[in-house]
Design an enzyme around this catalytic site. Structure first.
Site, mmCIF file in Angstrom:
data_model
loop_
_atom_site.group_PDB
_atom_site.id
_atom_site.type_symbol
_atom_site.label_atom_id
_atom_site.label_comp_id
_atom_site.label_asym_id
_atom_site.label_seq_id
_atom_site.Cartn_x
_atom_site.Cartn_y
_atom_site.Cartn_z
ATOM 1 N N ASP A 26 -24.565 28.505 1.246
ATOM 2 C CA ASP A 26 -23.447 28.046 0.424
ATOM 3 C C ASP A 26 -22.901 29.259 -0.340
ATOM 4 O O ASP A 26 -23.462 30.349 -0.335
ATOM 5 C CB ASP A 26 -23.905 26.920 -0.526
ATOM 6 C CG ASP A 26 -22.752 26.025 -0.937
ATOM 7 O OD1 ASP A 26 -22.981 24.845 -1.199
ATOM 8 O OD2 ASP A 26 -21.611 26.528 -0.974
ATOM 9 N N GLU A 51 -17.267 18.998 -7.285
ATOM 10 C CA GLU A 51 -18.596 19.546 -7.530
ATOM 11 C C GLU A 51 -19.105 19.225 -8.936
ATOM 12 O O GLU A 51 -18.836 18.145 -9.468
ATOM 13 C CB GLU A 51 -18.584 21.058 -7.236
ATOM 14 C CG GLU A 51 -18.165 21.359 -5.788
ATOM 15 C CD GLU A 51 -18.458 22.781 -5.361
ATOM 16 O OE1 GLU A 51 -17.613 23.369 -4.679
ATOM 17 O OE2 GLU A 51 -19.539 23.302 -5.694
HETATM 18 C C1 GLC Z 1 -18.747 25.270 -2.344
HETATM 19 C C2 GLC Z 1 -19.461 24.022 -1.878
HETATM 20 C C3 GLC Z 1 -19.512 23.871 -0.370
HETATM 21 C C4 GLC Z 1 -18.325 24.579 0.258
HETATM 22 C C5 GLC Z 1 -18.449 26.059 -0.038
HETATM 23 C C6 GLC Z 1 -17.265 26.855 0.507
HETATM 24 O O1 GLC Z 1 -19.357 25.752 -3.511
HETATM 25 O O2 GLC Z 1 -20.766 23.774 -2.366
HETATM 26 O O3 GLC Z 1 -19.515 22.466 -0.089
HETATM 27 O O4 GLC Z 1 -18.322 24.359 1.662
HETATM 28 O O5 GLC Z 1 -18.596 26.325 -1.420
HETATM 29 O O6 GLC Z 1 -16.091 26.513 -0.180
#
Ligand code: GLC
Length: 594
Positions: free
Chosen positions: A290, A486
């Protein structure tokens, strides 16, 4: 109830390991710098120029939330940007194209003009794998129109506490619903074969237990990126099934979670990433971290890198300090902390997906097919999104057959802060990472949908606060949550905003029949309005096609949606499912019809 017109593609993807003979030959001729470049994924917004794709042999780029083209947010600007990076990639010695990743989690939601589907919580209420697959197929086509070839979806989280800001990214609290719809999404995104020009690489996330964290265990004292404190049997029963079915459906990538399991960060867990996912379940694609997730691991940067990659991470979403990452990773290999066999395994897994996508086929251009621009955000695509909206709505109350409404009523009043607000209708992950109230993209608000649904004789008036009802005998209140994404959506308080309660009360006092439509990323406390509303519809975050809401309100479509999350009472002393003190207002599976 699967859609009749989609024969769920039963064709299994070609096994990723079938490309290994070709990969072995390619790998034998790759320098360490070229191998390491394949494992690095910066966010394009931090790149100094497309030339850096070439100088660092980058294997992938992403557009994280808010990472728009410098030329602005439009279909052509996105396509020109991504093609620009791809052109740089194929001028390298080995001409290996990049994977361009983006969070197309409910349509190609970063791009203005894209078709925006209901978020997963609404798709979960449809219980329809065929519809989920159709939505994913349209999403993959609109993503390919811009030249991107990888989406960070589907999310197969199984949220156990709706105070979590990512609840709406989950199909359901039930692993049975999640595993079926997650697999359907992978089939739709990756199509029958990844080398279909309209296919994109899926990324199943966030492995594993991201939706089961304990209240108060996150850095910010709530849930997001916290600690999932359950035994292995519970982790396997609730949080793992979505990975079993999506791997079986041929998912090419998986994203380990920021969260921890019993105190250990998943992104550093060899047991979870290698032991269970790769060895036991047999996942042959690659793991992408992530966004800067490895920075959260214990130790210094070298220790974070070696811990995560030795544990099974294959590509790292850096996203900003890519030069430092590449340099440090190379040092770790040269100093023997990272064995070359692990590097070769990671690069093999990455290249498997590139071969499977047809990117390594010299006869095929990796650039965008701009012929797909005509269908981008088209009426045909939006018609499918409208079907998804209709099927996602859950009727929770309908006293005295308040619904369906007659479209020939003399006067209908539409009120509420979200009656004419496309941004609230779409929620987070829409144009902006956090989403935004207002009109961030193209679409039809619920007010506009009502105006289109009624007869020419019907007068439609509107107000935000419920004033001005006049002689209307029917009043619709569109209320609920404002956009978030988030951890920004983590909350201890699920009560409706006072202005929403005031709007519904004002409408009731006018003597009109009141229909409450709730736009939210999760169940919210509705006891404050329940006595004042004759009917209540949970519409979740329906996206750009408000007509789907009007279809249900006026009876063009009888509601079929079923709650995919239990709906709690405001008197609950906890909202973590299964804990003592959780009180149910509406059971999982609730849904009335006409
Ligand atoms: C974010 C999320 C994830 C996403 C990634 C790229 O923090 O946790 O779901 O795909 O970063 O944007």
């Amino acid at each position: 109830m699967p859609s009749p017109d989609v024969a769920q593609s039963a064709a299994a993807q070609r096994p990723l390991t079938s490309f290994d003979p070709q990969i072995r030959r390619l790998l034998a001729g790759m320098t360490l710098d070229e191998k390491i470049g394949q494992m690095a994924q910066p966010d394009q917004e931090f790149l100094k120029s497309p030339e850096e794709v070439k100088s660092y042999f980058l294997g992938s780029l992403l557009s994280g939330g808010d990472s728009d083209p410098r030329a602005g947010n439009g279909l052509t600007a996105w396509t020109d940007m991504i093609d620009g990076y791809q052109k740089a990639a194929v001028t390298t010695r080995l001409r290996i194209p990049i994977l361009y990743g983006i969070d197309a989690v409910h349509g190609h939601n970063n791009v203005i003009g894209a078709t925006i589907f209901p978020h997963n919580i609404g798709m979960g209420a449809t219980r329809d794998p065929g519809l989920v697959e159709r939505a994913a197929r349209i999403t993959s086509e609109e993503v390919r129109a811009t030249g991107a070839n990888w989406v960070f979806a589907p999310c197969v989280t199984v949220p156990q506490d709706i105070r979590w800001g990512r609840t709406y990214e989950g199909f359901s609290e039930s692993p049975d619903v999640v595993k079926a719809l997650g697999a359907a999404a992978v089939r739709g995104l990756q199509r029958d074969s990844l080398d279909d020009p309209l296919a994109v690489l899926a990324c199943v996330k966030h492995f594993v237990g991201d939706g089961g964290t304990a209240w108060g265990s996150s850095g910010k004292g709530m849930l997001d990126q916290g600690d999932t404190r359950v035994d292995e049997a519970t982790l396997r029963r609730i949080h793992l099934p979505g990975y079993v079915t999506t791997v079986k459906a041929g998912a090419g990538t998986i994203m380990p979670s920021y969260s921890s399991w019993n105190g250990e960060k998943v992104s550093g867990s060899e047991k979870l990433m290698t032991g269970i996912l790769k060895n036991e379940i047999g996942f042959q694609g690659f793991l992408i971290s992530d966004y800067a997730a490895i920075d959260q691991l214990p130790g210094n940067y070298k220790q974070q890198i070696t811990r995560s990659i030795n544990a099974g991470m294959d590509m790292v979403m850096i996203p900003k300090k890519y030069v430092e990452f590449i340099t440090t990773l190379k040092q770790c290999v040269q100093e023997g902390q990272l064995p070359m066999v692990r590097i070769d395994d990671a690069v093999t897994r990455i290249l498997r997906t590139k071969f499977a996508l047809g990117l390594m086929n010299a006869k095929r251009s990796p650039l965008a097919d701009r012929g797909l621009h005509n269908a981008f955000g088209s009426e045909g695509h939006r018609a499918v999104a409208r079907e998804c909206v209709r099927a996602s709505l859950v009727l929770l109350k309908n006293d005295n057959q308040a619904l369906p409404l007659a479209n020939s009523a003399a006067h209908i009043h539409v009120a509420g802060k979200s009656a004419d607000d496309l941004g609230n209708q779409c929620g987070g992950w829409t144009i902006r990472w956090q989403g935004a109230s207002g009109r961030p993209t193209d679409g039809t608000t619920i007010l506009e949908a009502v105006q289109r649904a009624v007869s020419p004789k019907t007068r439609v008036t509107t107000s935000v606060d419920g004033s001005g009802v006049g002689d209307a005998k029917i009043a619709i209140a569109v209320i609920g949550e404002k956009p978030y994404a988030e951890g920004m959506g983590d909350t201890a308080d699920l009560h409706l905003a006072p202005e929403d309660v005031a709007t519904v009360t004002r409408l009731k006092n006018s003597g009109a029949k009141v229909i409450a439509v709730i736009l939210s990323g999760r169940p919210v406390f509705i006891e404050d309005i329940l006595p004042h509303a004759d009917a209540v519809v949970a519409a979740w975050l329906p996206g750009s096609e408000g007509d789907g809401v009007a279809d249900v309100l006026f009876g063009t479509y009888k509601p079929t949606g079923k709650l995919s999350f239990t709906w709690p009472k405001a008197s609950s002393t906890t909202l973590h499912r299964g804990d003592a003190g959780y009180e149910t207002l509406f059971d999982f599976g609730t849904g009335l019809s006409y």
